[in-house]
Scaffold this active site. Structure first.
Site, mmCIF file in Angstrom:
data_model
loop_
_atom_site.group_PDB
_atom_site.id
_atom_site.type_symbol
_atom_site.label_atom_id
_atom_site.label_comp_id
_atom_site.label_asym_id
_atom_site.label_seq_id
_atom_site.Cartn_x
_atom_site.Cartn_y
_atom_site.Cartn_z
ATOM 1 N N GLY A 251 0.831 -1.215 0.000
ATOM 2 C CA GLY A 251 0.000 0.000 0.000
ATOM 3 C C GLY A 251 0.852 1.245 0.000
ATOM 4 N N LYS B 23 0.343 -0.010 7.181
ATOM 5 C CA LYS B 23 0.878 -1.380 7.037
ATOM 6 C C LYS B 23 1.588 -1.814 8.313
ATOM 7 C CE LYS B 23 3.195 -0.081 3.362
ATOM 8 N NZ LYS B 23 2.658 1.285 3.202
ATOM 9 N N GLU C 148 -5.228 34.554 -8.764
ATOM 10 C CA GLU C 148 -6.059 33.688 -7.905
ATOM 11 C C GLU C 148 -7.552 33.923 -8.182
ATOM 12 O OE1 GLU C 148 -4.908 31.218 -6.348
ATOM 13 O OE2 GLU C 148 -2.819 31.816 -6.576
HETATM 14 P P1 ATP Z 1 5.335 3.258 5.270
HETATM 15 O O1 ATP Z 1 5.048 2.491 4.025
HETATM 16 O O2 ATP Z 1 5.783 4.657 4.967
HETATM 17 O O3 ATP Z 1 6.186 2.538 6.248
HETATM 18 P P2 ATP Z 1 2.996 2.449 6.673
HETATM 19 O O4 ATP Z 1 1.918 2.068 5.721
HETATM 20 O O5 ATP Z 1 3.754 1.347 7.300
HETATM 21 O O6 ATP Z 1 3.955 3.498 5.977
HETATM 22 P P3 ATP Z 1 2.281 3.164 9.298
HETATM 23 O O7 ATP Z 1 3.663 3.342 9.839
HETATM 24 O O8 ATP Z 1 1.583 1.924 9.627
HETATM 25 O O9 ATP Z 1 2.330 3.375 7.749
HETATM 26 O O10 ATP Z 1 1.362 4.383 9.709
HETATM 27 C C1 ATP Z 1 1.874 5.599 10.177
HETATM 28 C C2 ATP Z 1 0.939 6.197 11.178
HETATM 29 O O11 ATP Z 1 -0.280 6.572 10.550
HETATM 30 C C3 ATP Z 1 0.520 5.225 12.262
HETATM 31 O O12 ATP Z 1 1.413 5.261 13.313
HETATM 32 C C4 ATP Z 1 -0.852 5.732 12.666
HETATM 33 O O13 ATP Z 1 -0.723 6.736 13.618
HETATM 34 C C5 ATP Z 1 -1.387 6.352 11.402
HETATM 35 N N1 ATP Z 1 -2.330 5.448 10.714
HETATM 36 C C6 ATP Z 1 -2.180 4.935 9.474
HETATM 37 N N2 ATP Z 1 -3.259 4.185 9.142
HETATM 38 C C7 ATP Z 1 -4.081 4.200 10.203
HETATM 39 C C8 ATP Z 1 -5.359 3.594 10.477
HETATM 40 N N3 ATP Z 1 -5.964 2.831 9.590
HETATM 41 N N4 ATP Z 1 -5.908 3.831 11.675
HETATM 42 C C9 ATP Z 1 -5.303 4.615 12.581
HETATM 43 N N5 ATP Z 1 -4.111 5.199 12.384
HETATM 44 C C10 ATP Z 1 -3.497 5.019 11.209
#
Ligand code: ATP
Length: 647
Positions: free
Chosen positions: A235, A241, A460
């Protein structure tokens, strides 16, 4: 054994080791003392005293020169009772005669000693002359630093080995081949649960199933089903993730190993592969368990690309090969499930994604409005919000925002409220935070001349008027000429969530984007560089329309988009087609530009008034636009376009 006793046990061998080390040290010191007894034994005297009181009386048995710098004197036994020598010749403990040396003195050099001796003994028969012996002897004190040096090396070696042996996660030069994965288990649990993950219902369902596989494998194996070995979560950045994986760790009642793909890759050759081996060895020992590899693209990138000149890829490839082997190695029902996350699934090696390895793929997308509402719900929980904060409004204001962006907005809003010394976070703080994240920080102090300000205001206002008149343009929320980030002014729209876009919507978007420049031309007769961002967007949209979406009648229903990024052709079309694409893009953009100018010419009065208000107030909201321009008309969409750009 009780838990307390079990915790105390490891202390015992440490005490033993300490004791043996001290004993060894003492033995070393004693040994060295006897081997290299101090050459400084004997009383210190001068040459004159030696010559007058000893040599001249014939009392000297021998002279031993040590290390060419110190002469030690041995007195003959028959002088033991002589009052001059009794003190030095009587042993401190026990009976008999002290064997010597009895005296010592420093010599300038061996030559000067020999010369002085020769002079002092001139005329004496050789038999009565004093014998001189030479000795090179290690001095205990010179060995002492060496002894300590060796000891420090031994002790630090032992310490490093002890660190190396301390198992997973310990860092030392001796354990670089061991995995750096952190283990979350009963005692060291992740605090994130599925409650903290908003939206993502399907994805949550899938990962919950993984936990079920591990808890009750029989439920699945009884029916002949194989438990998946690997699950990959794909994603865009910030879609949750890692958060999802943390929630699995928090909810699963099994050990959870977590590490990042980049932790496999080190500067030492072979480390990656051995870390993979070590990780899976430990995982198998603790099965049933879950291994989570974040950013797997660091190691799982497609092999064989760009490897020609870079040796660094060999290391990554051998790490990937080892990972593939390990994934094949453990049986489907061995109780180890590998969870991986990436935002670049397109660059992953196909071998990694084939069934039997990462056979389950979970796709996360940017949240839709209702999911954003749920994510706001999670992140608003810890904030003290005022009554007017409307989650629906916030969710509507943030299309295209990821979960990470929303979490950032909530935090930013709280910081803004705190900066203003408020007791609660209010709606305006959220709006400010969203503006700040979309367009950057307000830079009121930026120096802008009155002429420039006027041009910006018309630019604008041009966007606002044309956008207002085109029904497919998202509703405008506000226009501002306060510089923010890199831009000198901005217009805020409330985008609708759309999965599909028609040619008409694209052309209207291009028209609205060109309206800033069109206003400059209509009003001032010349254009400025202020439209560069708009032109960038226009060019991208126009080429997308013509070359990717098959919207152009002349080019036809063909798309030159290569979504896999693996096309063998750089340009799968002829020079003639390329020229045609350019011509059609130009015609489309020109058509839209003319249309923007036309709309502005017809609504010139509204343009002037809006620009004037912007100059005096800097920010204009939707309500004022409505008062000025009336309700958004639908009829404008019927304005005829040039044949090729007409929807
Ligand atoms: P990357 O690919 O950049 O590592 P990722 O998809 O792993 O990103 P995360 O580290 O899981 O992203 O998400 C970052 C932050 O965004 C989380 O710590 C959380 O605070 C918030 N977040 C993302 N998705 C959600 C969700 N579905 N519900 C609540 N908080 C979310």
């Amino acid at each position: 054994m009780s838990k307390k006793a079990a915790q105390k046990q490891p202390d015992r061998p440490r005490v033993k080791i300490g004791f043996w080390w001290i004993t060894l040290l003492v033995l070393f010191v004693i040994l060295f003392y006897f081997l290299y007894r101090p050459a400084s034994a004997g009383r210190v005297i001068s040459w004159q005293r030696f010559q007058t009181e000893m040599l001249s009386r014939g009392a000297v048995e021998k002279l031993v020169v040590q290390n060419q710098e110190m002469a030690t004197v041995y007195i003959k036994k028959e002088f033991a009772n002589d009052s001059a020598f009794r003190a030095v010749m009587t042993p401190r403990w026990g009976q008999g005669i002290q064997p010597g040396p009895h005296y010592r003195f420093t010599i300038g050099s061996v030559e000067s000693l020999e010369r002085k001796l020769e002079e002092a003994q001139r005329g004496l028969p050789p038999a009565r002359q004093v014998a001189v012996e030479y000795e090179n002897r290690g001095d205990f004190t010179t060995w002492l630093p060496w002894l300590f040096f060796m000891l420090i090396i031994l002790l630090s070696g032992r310490w490093l080995l002890a660190l190396g042996g301390s198992g997973m996660g310990g860092s030392s030069v001796f354990n670089f081949g061991r995995t750096t994965a952190r283990l979350l288990d009963k005692d060291n649990k992740s605090t994130v649960t599925f409650q903290d993950v908003a939206g993502l219902e399907e994805a949550k369902q899938e990962v919950k199933e993984i936990v079920d596989f591990l808890k009750e494998p029989q439920r699945y194996t009884r029916l002949g089903a194989k438990i998946p070995k690997g699950v990959i979560i794909v994603g865009p950045p910030g879609t949750g993730k890692t958060l999802l994986a943390k929630a699995v760790a928090g909810e699963a009642q099994v050990p959870f190993f977590t590490l990042s793909g980049s932790e496999f890759v080190e500067m030492f050759v072979g480390v990656g592969a051995s870390r993979v081996r070590d990780l899976f060895r430990q995982a198998k020992e603790r099965a049933p368990c879950i291994v989570f590899i974040d950013e797997i693209d660091a190691v799982g990138r497609s092999r064989g690309r760009n490897t020609l000149y870079s040796g660094a890829n060999d290391e990554r490839e051998s790490t990937l090969n080892q990972l593939l082997t390990e994934l094949d190695g453990f049986g489907t029902n061995s109780g180890v499930i590998v969870l991986a996350a990436t935002n670049r699934a397109d660059i992953l090696d196909p071998a990694l994604l084939r069934p039997g390895r990462f056979d389950r793929h979970i796709y996360l997308e940017l949240p839709n409005q209702s999911e954003r509402k749920a994510i706001f719900g999670v992140h608003l929980r810890p904030l003290t919000c005022a009554a007017g904060v409307d989650v629906d409004f916030l969710a509507a204001q943030t299309p295209g925002f990821s979960g990470a962006d929303i979490s950032n907005i909530c935090n930013e809003a709280a910081l803004i409220a705190a900066r203003k010394k408020k007791g609660q976070v209010e709606k305006e703080d959220f709006i400010d935070a969203i503006d700040r994240i979309i367009a950057g920080l307000e830079k009121k102090s930026k120096i802008i001349s009155p002429t420039e300000k006027k041009i910006i205001a018309f630019h604008e206002a041009g966007h606002a008027v044309v956008g207002w008149m085109l029904p497919d343009i998202d509703p405008l929320m506000k226009v501002s000429i306060i510089p923010r980030g890199k831009s000198l002014g901005a217009a805020w729209y409330l985008p609708e969530e759309r999965q599909l876009r028609s040619l008409r919507q694209f052309t209207q978007r291009i028209t609205a984007a060109l309206a800033g420049r069109a206003a400059e031309e209509v009003v001032f007769g010349e254009v400025t560089s202020g439209a560069v961002d708009d032109l960038e967007k226009v060019t991208r949209d126009a080429y997308t329309v013509v070359a990717y979406f098959g919207f152009n009648k002349t080019i036809g229903n063909v798309s030159f988009l290569d979504s896999t990024g693996r096309s063998e052709f750089q340009k799968p079309y002829s020079e003639d087609t390329a020229r045609l694409i350019d011509q059609e893009v130009r015609a489309l953009v020109e058509g839209c530009y003319d249309r923007a100018k036309e709309i502005l010419a017809r609504h010139r009065a509204a343009l002037d008034t809006l620009a004037g208000r912007l100059l005096s107030k800097e920010v204009i909201f939707r309500k004022e636009l409505e008062d000025l321009l009336g309700h958004r008309p639908q009829v404008e969409a019927e304005i005829p376009l040039k044949p090729d750009t007409q929807a």
